[in-house]
Structure formats: structure tokens, C-alpha cells
Write a protein that holds these residues in place. Sequence first.
Motif, short mmCIF file in Angstrom:
data_model
loop_
_atom_site.label_atom_id
_atom_site.label_comp_id
_atom_site.label_asym_id
_atom_site.label_seq_id
_atom_site.Cartn_x
_atom_site.Cartn_y
_atom_site.Cartn_z
N GLU A 1 0.77 -1.30 -0.08
CA GLU A 1 -0.07 -0.07 -0.07
C GLU A 1 0.97 1.21 0.00
N ASP A 2 2.19 0.99 0.49
CA ASP A 2 2.92 2.19 0.31
C ASP A 2 3.87 2.13 -0.86
N LEU A 3 3.87 1.29 -1.59
CA LEU A 3 4.61 1.48 -2.63
C LEU A 3 4.08 2.06 -3.94
N MET A 4 4.38 3.01 -4.81
CA MET A 4 3.91 3.67 -6.05
C MET A 4 4.94 3.27 -7.25
N VAL A 5 4.42 2.71 -8.39
CA VAL A 5 5.17 2.34 -9.40
C VAL A 5 4.85 3.42 -10.59
N MET A 6 5.75 4.06 -11.18
CA MET A 6 5.61 4.96 -11.97
C MET A 6 6.25 4.60 -13.36
N THR A 7 5.66 4.16 -14.38
CA THR A 7 6.31 3.45 -15.62
C THR A 7 6.40 4.81 -16.48
N LEU A 8 7.65 5.39 -16.85
CA LEU A 8 7.70 6.22 -17.76
C LEU A 8 7.79 5.62 -19.37
N ALA A 9 7.78 6.73 -20.07
CA ALA A 9 7.82 6.04 -21.64
C ALA A 9 9.27 5.54 -21.77
N ARG B 1 -5.37 6.49 -8.32
CA ARG B 1 -6.39 5.74 -8.49
C ARG B 1 -7.34 6.14 -9.43
N SER B 2 -7.51 7.40 -9.61
CA SER B 2 -8.22 8.07 -10.57
C SER B 2 -7.59 8.06 -11.96
N GLY B 3 -6.34 7.70 -12.18
CA GLY B 3 -5.72 7.63 -13.24
C GLY B 3 -5.33 9.09 -13.70
N TYR B 4 -5.16 10.11 -12.72
CA TYR B 4 -5.00 11.35 -12.95
C TYR B 4 -3.54 11.21 -13.49
N TYR B 5 -2.61 10.67 -12.98
CA TYR B 5 -1.16 10.98 -13.45
C TYR B 5 -0.99 10.36 -14.94
N ASP B 6 -1.81 9.05 -15.16
CA ASP B 6 -1.42 8.37 -16.42
C ASP B 6 -1.57 9.64 -17.63
N GLY B 7 -0.57 9.73 -18.42
CA GLY B 7 -0.69 10.49 -19.58
C GLY B 7 0.13 11.90 -19.22
N ALA C 1 9.40 25.27 -26.51
CA ALA C 1 10.31 25.08 -27.65
C ALA C 1 10.98 23.86 -27.69
N GLU C 2 11.01 23.24 -26.29
CA GLU C 2 11.83 21.97 -26.21
C GLU C 2 10.88 20.89 -25.39
N ALA C 3 9.72 21.22 -25.78
CA ALA C 3 8.49 20.09 -25.30
C ALA C 3 8.77 18.69 -25.47
N ASP C 4 9.45 18.56 -26.53
CA ASP C 4 9.94 17.11 -27.01
C ASP C 4 10.73 16.54 -25.76
N LYS C 5 11.47 17.26 -24.95
CA LYS C 5 12.26 16.82 -23.92
C LYS C 5 11.29 16.39 -22.63
N ARG C 6 9.97 16.65 -22.53
CA ARG C 6 9.18 16.12 -21.56
C ARG C 6 8.98 14.65 -21.53
N THR C 7 9.42 14.04 -20.72
CA THR C 7 9.29 12.49 -20.64
C THR C 7 7.79 11.91 -20.16
N SER C 8 7.31 11.27 -20.93
CA SER C 8 5.85 10.90 -20.72
C SER C 8 5.74 10.08 -19.51
N ILE C 9 4.80 10.32 -18.84
CA ILE C 9 4.60 9.12 -17.68
C ILE C 9 3.33 8.29 -18.36
N LEU C 10 3.51 6.97 -18.65
CA LEU C 10 2.54 6.17 -19.11
C LEU C 10 1.43 5.73 -17.95
N SER C 11 2.03 5.36 -16.94
CA SER C 11 1.20 5.18 -15.85
C SER C 11 1.71 5.08 -14.34
N VAL C 12 0.75 5.21 -13.58
CA VAL C 12 1.32 5.34 -12.02
C VAL C 12 0.13 4.28 -11.31
#
Lengths: 321, 321
Positions: free
Chosen positions: B50-58, B90-96, B249-260
Motif C-alpha cells: 500500500e506504500d509502494l507506488m510504481v511510475m512507468t515512464l515512456a 487511483r483515478s488515473g490522473y497521473y497517467d499521460g 520550444a523544447e516540449a519534446d524533452k518532456r518524458t511521458s508518464i505512461l502509468s502510475v
Amino acid sequence: MNKSLISLAAALALASPAFAVGEEEEKPAPSPGEIVEKAAASDWVPIAPEDLMVMTLAPDAEGNPREVVIQLMPAPFSQGWIENIKTLTRSGYYDGLSVIRVQDNYVTQWGDPSGDEEGAKPLPEGLKVMGEDEYVSAITGDDLLARTRYPDPYAGWTALLGGWPTGLRMQTSHTLEYQAWPTHCYGMVGVARGMSPNTGDGSSLYTVIGHAPRQLDRNIALAGRVIEGMEHLSSLPRGKGTLGFYEDAEADKRTSILSVRIASDMPSGEQPQFEYLSTESEIFADYADARANRRDPFFIVPAGGVDICNIPVPIRRVKGE
Amino acid sequence: MNKSLISLAAALALASPAFAVGEEEEKPAPSPGEIVEKAAASDWVPIAPEDLMVMTLAPDAEGNPREVVIQLMPAPFSQGWIENIKTLTRSGYYDGLSVIRVQDNYVTQWGDPSGDEEGAKPLPEGLKVMGEDEYVSAITGDDLLARTRYPDPYAGWTALLGGWPTGLRMQTSHTLEYQAWPTHCYGMVGVARGMSPNTGDGSSLYTVIGHAPRQLDRNIALAGRVIEGMEHLSSLPRGKGTLGFYEDAEADKRTSILSVRIASDMPSGEQPQFEYLSTESEIFADYADARANRRDPFFIVPAGGVDICNIPVPIRRVKGE
């Protein structure tokens, strides 16, 4: 404003209020950066071109140039190994070497990927060998008692001296002679070495890319600090090998060093020029006090204290961008 | 070996010798890592799923997966905003969403690139609003007097409590009630916020990627720490905008968060499992003492002291690599 010695008790007493006493209550306290902006031209000290080292890395994947500028340490600290670094630079030894190690929250290190093995690049003649007693310098501190010193779990005390973060220990309580040594803060550059007590020949250097590894103070020779282009060393991919060394299978991650030059050896039109904010100035004391007691509007509670590596010396480029 | 209170004077007295007194002179002292290797299974404490959060980046440019595991802080610290983080997850807010800011020697921050502007992702309902008094917890420390505490310029004292680095201040000298709060060490995760005193809603988080910015303690809410995959956040390209934000101008450097995901919500076969070395164990006291007094063969001079952010709590993955 020169503060005298900060004790832990005094630090507690400084923990309030949200706005500086004696100033207009309506005017928010300045941030450390806003204080530095008010410094007079005379508060800035030029860095000698002889103490500036320009390291040009291969361009990044998108073709952007990557240049790192390192300020070498002036006397009394570490003159033997700094002489070595200049000898190595002027012989062209570093040109063509590469970044060989990136360990997260620790160091980025560059040198010869072949190490001591066959095929290693030969060292120039004339390198000095220094003993471990050279890690520490004796300084006489007639003005040290009046200067801001910071209590420190590693050194006892620390202070900013001549533009550099230093650990301090009084030789005896009856003299004004101190032992002093530079401290391993973020961006500081040191001389990699093998087992103690040799101080390393300067053929491999590193910079700190994480929380200050102060246990290295007086154990590895510090030679300077990165003053521009730090992100080119701190954002490199971490190595998968022991201690973050790049393994042979990931040799393509090793960033090449195209050239290293001492600024005074460059054509005068190309020499970069930098200045640091005098650590002996009144404005620096105000800046350091604001680092210890953030009262600008974002903050709720000023800490009332600070460690030496959280008072980075302001440095600015004045020419040759 | 439980050390009592380390004062600066005691720290000085500890500054020698090269080998621990009472041990065989011939046997080199162990490094902190070697001490941890000797810990018994019972010295390791499982971290609740319950205290572990897994964040998957692109995946990175070469297609390698990038996963970051964050340990959320247990009681008594910061329960309001951790509840928010779980609600958001849990609401999926961070995904994307994506990494929006990387400032060298400071923080990597992720959230909605649109910020509060039009087009921003709507927040789920039920987020809590916390007051600034929640930054600090009152704890009663019947065993605190016997425990290793470290003198600290920011907090007065620090200690490792229940696996976490904390600042400590005694309420009065006549009670055993302490004010305690977590400290901003490398890898700690906090809740970004606007101007004080609101504590932020959890929609944007950050982690420390440089020297500990301890001035943020009690000024921003800490929620946990990165325990695996830190290099995926610390080695990202620095942003060119103010405070390291990526400019458009450097928006392509933003790493996407696929899911949390919270680990306990994942299928049991996929849940990662981690343990930390009990900060209340004898072996941890030995480890911390070795961090303050490096006597393993590489070192010449043990420092005799250490700061709380230079005693990282050992954490290991036990399943699900």
C-alpha cells in the motif's frame, strides 16, 4: 553585516520571524538571488585566466555543443596536483579521453578508458607525487574570528575563504593558526586515485553530482569546481558497472573529450572571463544569511541554519558567451 | 552498538584512528556496504504494498523501459497529502502527464504541462486541503534519548526514525515530546505547491536530484522517496526555462508518464516487494557509525561526523525484478 559565530542555540533563536526585523513589514524579504543582484561591481572578483580550464565534450545526440568550464583552486590549496593538471592539459593528454564513470548521487569521472592496461595513453613527464599531508593547509586566521563560521558535523567548523568552501580546525586554542581544507560540495572537481595514501597524478578527474560526499574531504585531493556546463556532466546516463563505470558493452555511452585548454593559453579573443562574488564582502554575508534564513514569500519557516555546501558561491560569466 | 548523542566535541574525539580500537589491527575495517551485507533477515523490514507506488515512464531513446518505484511515507508524517496522492493515482490522473521541470542540483518535477491553464486535466473529487501546521508532527520519544541523534545546522538535531530521516526539536526540556519532520535528502519526493501556506494538492510531485535543499524542510510537504529507478529522473536533460521548466520550444524533452499504480492494486504476481534495513537495529547503528567514520582501506582520515542526508537507509528489492 558580518555575523559572528553561529552556534546551534543562536540558530534556533534566528528561526523566526517571516520578515526581517527593522525592515518595513509590508516589503517582502529578498531571496538570496535578489540580494546578489544588488552587489556592486567592486564586490565581484575576476578569476585569473590561468585558473580557468575549458573542457569541450563531443556534441550531444542532437548536435548541440557541450562545453564545461572548471575553475582551478588558487593557493594555498592543492598546488601540487593543480600543477599536474596544467602539465597534463598542456601536453594534450586529456584530448581524446572520455567520461568513463557516472554513479548516481555520487560522481562523474573522466580519464583514459584503458586505465592502466596495455594501450593506455602515456603520461607526460614531470608529474609530481604528493604525500597525504598536503591535503590540509595551515593558514593563519587573524580575521577568522570575526568571520561567519558554520558548525559542521564533519570538520567541526566551516567557512567560505577566498571564494571556496573550507573545513576548519583550530590547531590549538591559543594560536590563530588553522588547519583548512576544501570541502566536497556539488560540482567540486577532484583527482581520482587508487588506494591511499597517494594523491593521484591528475590523469583522471571527477566531479560531484549528488549530495556532498563529505567523507572524501582530506581523503581525496580537490582541484577546483565546475562553474559552467555542469549539466553536461550531471545528466549523463549512469554506468551499469561497479561504482557506475561504463562496461565495455555500453562503451558507446562514454562521452568523448575533444579538447581541454587553460584559458590563458587560448587566443585572447576566445578566452572566457568569469567573476565570483567576494566571500569577504558584506553582500556575501547578507546572501549567506538569506540562505540560512529564507524569508522570501514562498517560505513559511526559515531554517535558522545552513550547511557549507548549501551556500554556493555566486559566479557569473562576463565575456565570451 | 548504540551510540549516545554525538556532540561536536565527541565527533572530534572520534576523528582517529585508522582502524577501530579493540579489533585486530591486521583486519581492515569494513565499509558501510560490507556491514549491511552482514545484516540478519530479521533486521530487514518489509515495505507494505500500500506504500509502494510504481511510475512507468515512456521507454528511453533506445527503447529501454524506465520504471521508478516510490515508497510513500507511513504515519505519522504527511498522511493528508499521501491520501491525495493515492486518490490521484487511483483515478488515473497521473497517467499521460509528464516530467515538466529538471533544474540542475535541485529537483525533477512531474505533472500536467498545461498547469492551471485551459486544457488542464481535471482533478478528481475528494482531494484534501491541509494547513501549514501539518508539516510538523508531535511524537513522544521515550526511546529517543538513548538513540543516535546528529547535530544539524537546520533542525538542531536529526535522527533516523522508523526508516526515515527526520529533523527533531524538543518541545520543552521537561517533556519527552518532540516536534519531528522529514528532511529533504537526495531522492526524497515532495508535493509541489504555489505560494504559502497551502500544502499543494498532490497533482504535481518532485524529487531532489542534488545537494539536500534542507531550506525546504517544513516549507513543502514530503511524501516519500524514490527507492528504485532514480537515475531515470536524475539524468534527464535540464530544462532551459526559469527554474528548469521545459520551455514550449523544447516540449519534446518532456518524458511521458505512461502509468502510475499503487503496488497493492496490481495483480499479486506483478507486485514489487522491497525491504528497508531497520533504523532501530544494532546493525544500522554500526552502518551509520561507519558512514561517519570511514576506516575501510581507501580512507586516510575518518571524518568523525556525518549529516543525516549522507546516511541513506539501505533498501533492497526482494521480488519482481
